[in-house]
Design a protein around this motif. Structure first.
Motif, PDB file in Angstrom:
ATOM      1  N   TRP A 177       0.833  -1.206   0.000  1.00  0.00           N
ATOM      2  CA  TRP A 177       0.000   0.000   0.000  1.00  0.00           C
ATOM      3  C   TRP A 177       0.871   1.262   0.000  1.00  0.00           C
ATOM      4  O   TRP A 177       0.570   2.246  -0.673  1.00  0.00           O
ATOM      5  CB  TRP A 177      -0.899  -0.019   1.228  1.00  0.00           C
ATOM      6  N   SER A 178       1.991   1.216   0.735  1.00  0.00           N
ATOM      7  CA  SER A 178       2.815   2.409   0.883  1.00  0.00           C
ATOM      8  C   SER A 178       3.740   2.637  -0.310  1.00  0.00           C
ATOM      9  O   SER A 178       3.936   3.774  -0.736  1.00  0.00           O
ATOM     10  CB  SER A 178       3.663   2.306   2.156  1.00  0.00           C
ATOM     11  N   HIS A 179       4.311   1.539  -0.848  1.00  0.00           N
ATOM     12  CA  HIS A 179       5.369   1.701  -1.843  1.00  0.00           C
ATOM     13  C   HIS A 179       5.036   1.140  -3.214  1.00  0.00           C
ATOM     14  O   HIS A 179       5.801   1.353  -4.161  1.00  0.00           O
ATOM     15  CB  HIS A 179       6.661   1.010  -1.345  1.00  0.00           C
ATOM     16  N   GLY A 180       3.946   0.418  -3.329  1.00  0.00           N
ATOM     17  CA  GLY A 180       3.646  -0.197  -4.603  1.00  0.00           C
ATOM     18  C   GLY A 180       4.359  -1.524  -4.739  1.00  0.00           C
ATOM     19  O   GLY A 180       5.222  -1.881  -3.935  1.00  0.00           O
ATOM     20  N   PRO A 181       4.051  -2.280  -5.799  1.00  0.00           N
ATOM     21  CA  PRO A 181       4.605  -3.626  -5.922  1.00  0.00           C
ATOM     22  C   PRO A 181       6.079  -3.671  -6.289  1.00  0.00           C
ATOM     23  O   PRO A 181       6.743  -4.665  -6.061  1.00  0.00           O
ATOM     24  CB  PRO A 181       3.757  -4.256  -7.034  1.00  0.00           C
ATOM     25  N   PHE A 182       6.635  -2.584  -6.848  1.00  0.00           N
ATOM     26  CA  PHE A 182       8.011  -2.641  -7.326  1.00  0.00           C
ATOM     27  C   PHE A 182       8.894  -1.585  -6.659  1.00  0.00           C
ATOM     28  O   PHE A 182       9.919  -1.204  -7.175  1.00  0.00           O
ATOM     29  CB  PHE A 182       8.049  -2.434  -8.849  1.00  0.00           C
ATOM     30  N   ASN A 183       8.493  -1.070  -5.532  1.00  0.00           N
ATOM     31  CA  ASN A 183       9.253  -0.023  -4.864  1.00  0.00           C
ATOM     32  C   ASN A 183       9.544  -0.453  -3.435  1.00  0.00           C
ATOM     33  O   ASN A 183       8.938   0.025  -2.489  1.00  0.00           O
ATOM     34  CB  ASN A 183       8.479   1.297  -4.893  1.00  0.00           C
ATOM     35  N   ASP A 184      10.473  -1.359  -3.275  1.00  0.00           N
ATOM     36  CA  ASP A 184      10.833  -1.876  -1.956  1.00  0.00           C
ATOM     37  C   ASP A 184      11.926  -1.003  -1.358  1.00  0.00           C
ATOM     38  O   ASP A 184      13.043  -0.968  -1.852  1.00  0.00           O
ATOM     39  CB  ASP A 184      11.318  -3.325  -2.071  1.00  0.00           C
ATOM     40  N   VAL A 185      11.593  -0.264  -0.300  1.00  0.00           N
ATOM     41  CA  VAL A 185      12.583   0.576   0.356  1.00  0.00           C
ATOM     42  C   VAL A 185      13.449  -0.320   1.239  1.00  0.00           C
ATOM     43  O   VAL A 185      12.962  -0.953   2.160  1.00  0.00           O
ATOM     44  CB  VAL A 185      11.895   1.657   1.208  1.00  0.00           C
ATOM     45  N   THR A 186      14.759  -0.382   0.943  1.00  0.00           N
ATOM     46  CA  THR A 186      15.615  -1.324   1.647  1.00  0.00           C
ATOM     47  C   THR A 186      16.543  -0.673   2.661  1.00  0.00           C
ATOM     48  O   THR A 186      17.010  -1.339   3.564  1.00  0.00           O
ATOM     49  CB  THR A 186      16.473  -2.108   0.638  1.00  0.00           C
ATOM     50  N   ASP A 187      16.852   0.619   2.528  1.00  0.00           N
ATOM     51  CA  ASP A 187      17.750   1.263   3.479  1.00  0.00           C
ATOM     52  C   ASP A 187      17.106   2.540   4.010  1.00  0.00           C
ATOM     53  O   ASP A 187      17.068   3.555   3.334  1.00  0.00           O
ATOM     54  CB  ASP A 187      19.093   1.583   2.816  1.00  0.00           C
ATOM     55  N   ARG A 188      16.599   2.439   5.220  1.00  0.00           N
ATOM     56  CA  ARG A 188      15.987   3.603   5.861  1.00  0.00           C
ATOM     57  C   ARG A 188      16.687   3.890   7.178  1.00  0.00           C
ATOM     58  O   ARG A 188      16.075   4.308   8.152  1.00  0.00           O
ATOM     59  CB  ARG A 188      14.491   3.347   6.065  1.00  0.00           C
ATOM     60  N   SER A 189      18.008   3.633   7.193  1.00  0.00           N
ATOM     61  CA  SER A 189      18.746   3.712   8.447  1.00  0.00           C
ATOM     62  C   SER A 189      18.802   5.125   9.006  1.00  0.00           C
ATOM     63  O   SER A 189      18.780   5.306  10.226  1.00  0.00           O
ATOM     64  CB  SER A 189      20.167   3.166   8.260  1.00  0.00           C
ATOM     65  N   THR A 190      18.865   6.141   8.159  1.00  0.00           N
ATOM     66  CA  THR A 190      18.966   7.512   8.669  1.00  0.00           C
ATOM     67  C   THR A 190      17.734   7.886   9.483  1.00  0.00           C
ATOM     68  O   THR A 190      17.839   8.357  10.628  1.00  0.00           O
ATOM     69  CB  THR A 190      19.159   8.506   7.514  1.00  0.00           C
ATOM     70  N   ASP A 191      16.552   7.691   8.903  1.00  0.00           N
ATOM     71  CA  ASP A 191      15.321   7.978   9.637  1.00  0.00           C
ATOM     72  C   ASP A 191      15.163   7.043  10.832  1.00  0.00           C
ATOM     73  O   ASP A 191      14.678   7.455  11.894  1.00  0.00           O
ATOM     74  CB  ASP A 191      14.104   7.864   8.721  1.00  0.00           C
ATOM     75  N   ALA A 192      15.556   5.777  10.659  1.00  0.00           N
ATOM     76  CA  ALA A 192      15.406   4.810  11.759  1.00  0.00           C
ATOM     77  C   ALA A 192      16.295   5.191  12.941  1.00  0.00           C
ATOM     78  O   ALA A 192      15.896   5.036  14.103  1.00  0.00           O
ATOM     79  CB  ALA A 192      15.736   3.407  11.275  1.00  0.00           C
ATOM     80  N   ARG A 193      17.498   5.690  12.670  1.00  0.00           N
ATOM     81  CA  ARG A 193      18.394   6.083  13.762  1.00  0.00           C
ATOM     82  C   ARG A 193      17.820   7.250  14.559  1.00  0.00           C
ATOM     83  O   ARG A 193      17.872   7.257  15.788  1.00  0.00           O
ATOM     84  CB  ARG A 193      19.774   6.453  13.195  1.00  0.00           C
ATOM     85  N   GLU A 194      17.292   8.226  13.847  1.00  0.00           N
ATOM     86  CA  GLU A 194      16.712   9.377  14.537  1.00  0.00           C
ATOM     87  C   GLU A 194      15.440   8.974  15.281  1.00  0.00           C
ATOM     88  O   GLU A 194      15.218   9.408  16.419  1.00  0.00           O
ATOM     89  CB  GLU A 194      16.425  10.492  13.536  1.00  0.00           C
ATOM     90  N   LEU A 195      14.626   8.145  14.656  1.00  0.00           N
ATOM     91  CA  LEU A 195      13.386   7.714  15.296  1.00  0.00           C
ATOM     92  C   LEU A 195      13.685   6.881  16.535  1.00  0.00           C
ATOM     93  O   LEU A 195      12.986   6.998  17.551  1.00  0.00           O
ATOM     94  CB  LEU A 195      12.530   6.925  14.306  1.00  0.00           C
ATOM     95  N   TYR A 196      14.712   6.041  16.479  1.00  0.00           N
ATOM     96  CA  TYR A 196      15.067   5.229  17.644  1.00  0.00           C
ATOM     97  C   TYR A 196      15.413   6.123  18.829  1.00  0.00           C
ATOM     98  O   TYR A 196      14.988   5.863  19.970  1.00  0.00           O
ATOM     99  CB  TYR A 196      16.250   4.313  17.316  1.00  0.00           C
ATOM    100  N   TYR A 197      16.159   7.194  18.573  1.00  0.00           N
ATOM    101  CA  TYR A 197      16.478   8.123  19.665  1.00  0.00           C
ATOM    102  C   TYR A 197      15.229   8.809  20.185  1.00  0.00           C
ATOM    103  O   TYR A 197      15.029   8.945  21.393  1.00  0.00           O
ATOM    104  CB  TYR A 197      17.490   9.160  19.177  1.00  0.00           C
ATOM    105  N   ARG A 198      14.349   9.241  19.271  1.00  0.00           N
ATOM    106  CA  ARG A 198      13.138   9.933  19.701  1.00  0.00           C
ATOM    107  C   ARG A 198      12.233   9.028  20.542  1.00  0.00           C
ATOM    108  O   ARG A 198      11.524   9.495  21.432  1.00  0.00           O
ATOM    109  CB  ARG A 198      12.366  10.455  18.490  1.00  0.00           C
ATOM    110  N   VAL A 199      12.268   7.728  20.267  1.00  0.00           N
ATOM    111  CA  VAL A 199      11.400   6.788  20.984  1.00  0.00           C
ATOM    112  C   VAL A 199      12.005   6.366  22.316  1.00  0.00           C
ATOM    113  O   VAL A 199      11.310   6.268  23.330  1.00  0.00           O
ATOM    114  CB  VAL A 199      11.121   5.550  20.107  1.00  0.00           C
ATOM    115  N   THR A 200      13.329   6.127  22.339  1.00  0.00           N
ATOM    116  CA  THR A 200      13.965   5.536  23.516  1.00  0.00           C
ATOM    117  C   THR A 200      14.747   6.530  24.365  1.00  0.00           C
ATOM    118  O   THR A 200      14.974   6.284  25.555  1.00  0.00           O
ATOM    119  CB  THR A 200      14.921   4.410  23.101  1.00  0.00           C
ATOM    120  N   GLY A 201      15.232   7.619  23.757  1.00  0.00           N
ATOM    121  CA  GLY A 201      16.072   8.559  24.488  1.00  0.00           C
ATOM    122  C   GLY A 201      17.535   8.199  24.495  1.00  0.00           C
ATOM    123  O   GLY A 201      18.339   8.859  25.163  1.00  0.00           O
ATOM    124  N   GLU A 202      17.946   7.172  23.776  1.00  0.00           N
ATOM    125  CA  GLU A 202      19.355   6.807  23.698  1.00  0.00           C
ATOM    126  C   GLU A 202      19.766   6.617  22.251  1.00  0.00           C
ATOM    127  O   GLU A 202      18.936   6.350  21.374  1.00  0.00           O
ATOM    128  CB  GLU A 202      19.639   5.520  24.488  1.00  0.00           C
TER     129      GLU A 202
END
Length: 778
Positions: free
Chosen positions: A215-240
């Motif tokens: 639904w988010s990316h379509g059948p041929f748009n697999d996002v494989t590297d989202r580490s930048t957003d994931a790193r920031e989100l991890y800090y925002r969620v956990t505080g570390e």
């Protein structure tokens, strides 16, 4: 009951393909993680493992019933069979796209059969349910099992699906980011988010996640590297910071990541922990010149690489307040090799070129005031790399004249430090030294001790010198070299009073800062009466109290705001920092930033701060008190950050904060420098002067920038405009247009024998002077 292996469709082949093949697929995924690395993660949690393991177990029970001709199965088995059918169907659908490409891989030791395991298990389960002679119709029970299996699978997928939804949403608007944080805190899997932060592909884990991704990316748009957003989100969620933890391993066994590589190699951040790297040796040696109010300290470390590939070691070194790096050494082929100091861009370019050639460089650059980013590569497989960082630091003089200097600490790293590792400390001085730290001992002019890394981080151990009671006036000299004349400065340390005109306290309400918030509330009584003071809080719901003359009413407003705080996750302080700085952007303005680890760059929130820094004609002084170890986000080259006062936290945050507040208008000792025509003394004084000058003028360009780099090179200091790099050979330096370093350019710590010789010479000189005086008197 007896079971016979008759040559029928439900016999031995069914046992192998419907039961043995799924078991083999589960074991291979636990050990190697091939599917998780290449396609999707079938076993992200223990609940997923139980669901998948239930399929061969149920099929084995069905096989045993079917093999007994005419036997009837229990009714609960029909429900279990429905669950197995639902789970097998889920994984069959997920693996359908790769079944065609798996056929050729069957020839490779039969590994291509593994993706067919869910399909084989599904076919067998359906056929077995139809062949068993149930005493009563079980269609509804099987359907109940299918519904139950789908529901449990969806529940197991929900935390992982929430992670994908949150990471996708975090890249959107401010409202999207806030909703992403709420979603992750409510139901998201923090382990999976951490794995995304470490650069895993982040593929789906079940049908629920697959439908969400479609639904988010379509059948041929697999996002494989989202580490930048994931790193920031991890800090925002956990505080570390994400790299404060090792990468989590899924399943029951530690599986090898066959496709892992260091995504942060040669970059400008410490980045992710690298498996196999560990600190194996550490010694801190120092030489204190008490009369000059400074010490030169060297930290020598050894990093081992237990992996089968070359790796890069990266760490952030927190130096004492006011320190400047003045030496970097790398042992190449067993021999120490000194660093070349040049422009920041030039040394980084040289380092990256040599890294790509797999040679032996060491790079040291600043990471904001009082911080160094150290990078060393390559550490060969199953080998150790030895390096040394030297810095010059002043004693911090308190209002009452007492003098202290903190030891350094590694506050961010991409390697492990074992609990049993110890830092060996030995500081010598030319006058008596002391310490209040129970882990250190002082005897005469020496301070020695052995510290665990947790101890060094928790209290930043200090050594002390005798208190100042009268102003200190010293000079420093760097001798003439080639065509350059000698360079001299005068250092004056004298009593004064704080001149703050207005203050904003910026408090970071991240989860680890709850205890510091209580300490801040207790320390407010040290704020001078009448001084305009305000408060701004970086929180999910920011709070701002405008500056007003300090009074009991203003104190009550701040106490009420601090008591009402809800410490959750991690906060991005840059946006409120811009507001706080703007409110006191005047001569004598101060921003006191009390914060924890700030590991994110805040690329979306720094626009207001960047505008203020580029357009404001007057900026306040920034005082940073980092109560929790970790990265301290900065903006390279910006004087607000480069000239910030980094107050080293001690064991008592209330006392630390009271000292900061008292110094706003109370007694302080001020250190001033001015160039003079001629003088004598230590070149370390010039290094401290140059560090202050270059940090304050880090934004210059053109010829002025070239002159700054030339000064940094001459004094061998690492500043916002300069860096230090060690290359393997002199030819490497010349090829990169870098000056070839000389041993005469770097400071050193006198060995004990040298100190003894100096003492003997001083005694001899005193004896000769006294004898001469007696002769003259006679």
């Amino acid at each position: 009951m007896s079971y016979r292996f008759a040559p029928s469709p439900i016999g031995l082949p069914a046992l192998i393909f419907a039961i043995g093949l799924p078991i083999a697929a589960i074991l291979c995924e636990l050990v190697a993680g091939w599917c998780a690395s290449l396609f999707f993660d079938p076993l992200p949690t223990f609940l997923h493992l139980l669901l998948v393991a239930s399929v061969p177990i149920v099929n084995l029970l069905l096989w045993m019933i079917v093999r007994e001709e005419g036997a009837s199965g229990p009714r609960w088995l029909a429900v279990a069979a429905g669950v197995a059918i639902a789970v097998a169907t889920t994984y069959t659908v997920l693996l359908l796209p790769i079944l065609p490409i798996s056929v050729p891989a069957i020839l490779l030791f039969g590994l291509g059969l593994l993706p067919f395991a869910p399909l084989a298990a599904l076919v067998f389960a359906v056929r077995s349910v139809r062949r068993i002679r149930w005493k009563r119709p079980v269609g509804r029970l099987v359907a109940l099992g299918v519904v139950l299996g789908i529901a449990v699978s969806a529940a197991a997928d929900a935390p992982a699906t929430a992670v994908h939804l949150a990471v996708d949403r975090y890249g959107g608007s401010d409202d999207d980011r806030r909703s992403a944080v709420r979603l992750m805190r409510a139901v998201g899997s923090r382990d999976l988010l951490l794995r995304l932060a470490y650069g895993e592909g982040g593929r789906v884990t079940g049908l629920l996640g697959a439908f969400t991704s479609l639904w988010s990316h379509g059948p041929f748009n697999d996002v494989t590297d989202r580490s930048t957003d994931a790193r920031e989100l991890y800090y925002r969620v956990t505080g570390e910071a994400y790299n404060a933890r090792a990468k989590p391993v899924t399943g029951l066994a530690a599986r090898a990541d066959w496709f892992n590589f260091d995504r942060d190699l040669g970059g400008e951040q410490v980045g992710a922990r690298v498996p196999g790297l560990s600190l194996t040796g550490s010694r801190i040696d120092g030489s204190a010149a008490v009369a000059d109010n400074l010490a030169y300290v060297e930290w020598t470390v050894e990093v081992a690489n237990a992996a089968d590939i070359q790796n890069e070691a990266r760490f952030t070194l927190a130096m004492p307040e006011g320190a400047v790096a003045s030496r970097a050494t790398l042992w190449v082929n067993g021999e120490p090799r000194e660093a070349s100091v040049a422009g920041r861009a030039a040394v980084r370019a040289a380092y990256q070129r040599v890294v790509s050639a797999r040679r032996d460089p060491l790079l040291v650059t600043t990471d904001g005031a009082g911080r160094l980013l150290v990078q060393a590569f390559p550490i060969a497989p199953h080998a150790t790399m030895k390096l040394r960082i030297g810095y010059t630091a002043p004693f911090v003089v308190a209002g009452d004249g007492t003098r202290t200097q903190a030891l350094p600490a590694i506050v961010e790293r991409n390697f492990e430090i074992a609990d049993e590792l110890r830092h060996h400390v030995w500081i010598d001085g030319d006058a008596p030294l002391g310490t209040k730290d129970t882990a250190l001992s002082a005897a005469g002019t020496a301070v020695r001790g052995i510290l665990a890394d947790t101890e060094l981080l928790a209290r930043r151990s200090e050594f002390t010198a005798s208190a100042l009671v009268t102003p200190s006036l010293r000079t420093g000299l760097v001798a003439a070299a080639n065509t350059l004349p000698p360079l001299s400065v005068e250092q004056r340390i004298s009593p004064s009073r704080g001149d703050a005109s207005a203050v904003m306290i910026l408090f970071d309400a991240s989860a680890p800062m709850a205890a510091t918030g209580a300490a801040l509330a207790q320390a407010l009584d040290a704020i001078p009466a009448g001084l305009p003071v305000g408060l701004t809080v970086a929180a999910d719901d920011p709070v701002t109290i405008p500056p007003a003359p300090w009074s009991s009413a203003q104190r009550t407003r701040m106490l009420d705001a601090l008591k009402a705080l809800d410490y959750r996750g991690g906060q991005d302080d840059l946006e409120v920092l811009a507001d706080a700085a703007a409110r006191v952007a005047q001569p004598g303005g101060r921003v006191i930033w009390v914060h924890g680890a700030q590991p994110v760059d805040g690329t979306r929130s720094r626009a207001a701060l960047e505008q203020l820094l580029s357009r404001a004609t007057v900026l306040p002084e920034l005082i940073r008190y980092q109560a929790v170890p970790g990265r301290a986000t900065t903006m390279t080259g910006q004087p607000l950050f480069e000239t910030a006062r980094m107050v080293t936290p001690g064991t008592d945050p209330v006392a630390d904060l009271r000292a900061i507040f008292t110094g706003l208008r109370g007694p302080v000792w001020r250190t001033d420098y001015r160039p003079i025509a001629a003088g004598t003394g230590s070149p370390h004084i010039l290094r401290l002067w140059a560090a202050r000058e270059l940090a304050a003028n880090a934004m210059t360009t053109g010829k002025a920038r070239d002159l700054q780099i030339s000064l940094a090179r001459r004094l061998n200091v690492v500043t916002p405009v300069s860096g230090a790099v060690v290359l393997e050979t002199d030819r490497d330096y010349r090829a990169n247009d870098l000056p070839v370093p000389s041993a005469d350019d770097v400071p050193t710590i006198p060995e004990p024998e040298t100190w003894a010789l100096l003492v003997i010479l001083a005694l001899a000189a005193g004896w000769l002077w006294r004898r001469r005086a007696r002769v003259v008197a006679a």
